[in-house]
Design a protein around this motif. Sequence first.
Motif, mmCIF file in Angstrom:
data_model
loop_
_atom_site.group_PDB
_atom_site.id
_atom_site.type_symbol
_atom_site.label_atom_id
_atom_site.label_comp_id
_atom_site.label_asym_id
_atom_site.label_seq_id
_atom_site.Cartn_x
_atom_site.Cartn_y
_atom_site.Cartn_z
ATOM 1 N N GLU A 172 0.937 -0.945 -0.165
ATOM 2 C CA GLU A 172 -0.246 -0.195 -0.042
ATOM 3 C C GLU A 172 1.139 1.162 -0.226
ATOM 4 O O GLU A 172 1.881 1.338 0.606
ATOM 5 C CB GLU A 172 -0.619 0.240 1.032
ATOM 6 N N GLU A 174 0.573 4.566 1.531
ATOM 7 C CA GLU A 174 1.202 4.417 2.895
ATOM 8 C C GLU A 174 1.699 3.961 3.797
ATOM 9 O O GLU A 174 2.970 4.185 3.810
ATOM 10 C CB GLU A 174 -0.129 4.783 3.794
ATOM 11 N N GLU A 175 1.642 2.429 3.281
ATOM 12 C CA GLU A 175 2.563 2.109 3.950
ATOM 13 C C GLU A 175 4.104 2.156 3.664
ATOM 14 O O GLU A 175 5.043 1.855 3.831
ATOM 15 C CB GLU A 175 3.084 0.984 3.915
ATOM 16 N N LYS A 177 5.434 4.769 1.645
ATOM 17 C CA LYS A 177 6.007 6.448 2.275
ATOM 18 C C LYS A 177 5.954 6.521 3.959
ATOM 19 O O LYS A 177 7.435 6.781 4.356
ATOM 20 C CB LYS A 177 4.269 7.294 2.140
ATOM 21 N N ASP A 178 5.524 5.173 5.033
ATOM 22 C CA ASP A 178 5.827 5.143 5.957
ATOM 23 C C ASP A 178 7.550 4.830 6.313
ATOM 24 O O ASP A 178 8.952 5.107 6.777
ATOM 25 C CB ASP A 178 5.510 4.434 7.142
#
Length: 429
Positions: A172, A174-175, A177-178
């Motif tokens: 994903e 967002e994952e 990005k982190d």
Amino acid sequence: MKAAFYTLGCKVNQYETEYMAELLTKAGFEIVDPSEEADYYIINSCTVTATADQKTRQNVRKFRRKHPDSAIILTGCMPQAFPEQAKELNEADIVISNKSNNDILEYINKYEINRKRVVNIDKHKNGDKFDSCEIERFSERIRAFVKIEDGCDRFCSYCIIPTARGRVRSKEPEELKDEIRRLGENGIKEVVLVGINLSAYGKGCNYNIVDAVKICADDKNILRVRLGSLEPDHITDEVISELAQIKKFCPQFHISLQSGSDRTLKNMNRHYTSDEYRQLCKKLCDTFDDCTLTTDVMVGFHDETSQDFEDSYNFVKEIGFQKVHTFPYSERKGTNASKRGDNVSKQEKEARAEKMISLADNIRTNYMNSLIGSSVKVLFESCDGDIFRGYTKNYIPVALKSDKDIVGEEIEVKILEYDIDKDVLISSL
């Protein structure tokens, strides 16, 4: 306790080794080099060729001989694709597979209870989700491989990977990005996005490979973003156009060819023709300044005639790849090609491989020599004494002598000569 990893195979395997090492480190393990004494030796296997399987077996037995009192763990693609063969490797105390890498600590704890052999090979299933996996560092390096895709839906006739890796699934955004944020905060300067079929990232979702590149490029600590191996028919005009707008994107494309013969490509169940591949290379070179092209070529596939090989040889010569990974075909049981047999002799395969490798080496030598006298920007990654080594954006290795530490710095240098034995350009400020 101490644990050591021995990794075979691709960049995805290297990433997964890093991930497992971080899991064990957080649980209190000390990660040591495989040449050192350890309580656990973990062999992360590859199965893309028969030679890879042979290396896996050899290393399991080697670590058992050298370390009779230690525990041996076998994981990776080989047990996933050939579970019965993996179970028969009695030298391994724990046998799992790439689907169970997240649970390696659980299997170690189970083994520690009574020191009885543990075998658990969980099969991939349609509809599996991308296993959550994130790393924070990459072996004290400044360039990190980051896995964003797993599995393959292509079913090339020679390939066991869909069995070893399952179907396409993606990390994903967002994952990702982190993960990139943490890597950047911990000193990573360059990110290489990798996957089993990287080009298929985002299949069935509302994001794609360009979105992944943008996420990495948007991080203030990341200087460069590079892509791992790509499939040619997934690189659309839109993807090319959007990548060209990202300043941190590195214009080095490793695009799997396998053969320059249309007849062989069809027999392989590849999804493009040689002319479609040719046109893609032209678009990339027309779009990106200093674009470099690298590839994989298989020789001696079932029913490859001398003319098929010559077509492939001439195609590689025409494109002028800056680097070519050449390997002979090896039959993988369970694939469609294995049903047809293997009718090119080992001797002929070796002769064709030698000829293709010689061609590729000559092309590379001419290309590297053509860079002498030019100025290039290099991101330096490592040093040996006062000799620092790094890469240009288009992945050309460069060495520079310096009396100060320049690891992590991007510096413009002038190319003086090509050291053919070390395959590196020698430079000065």
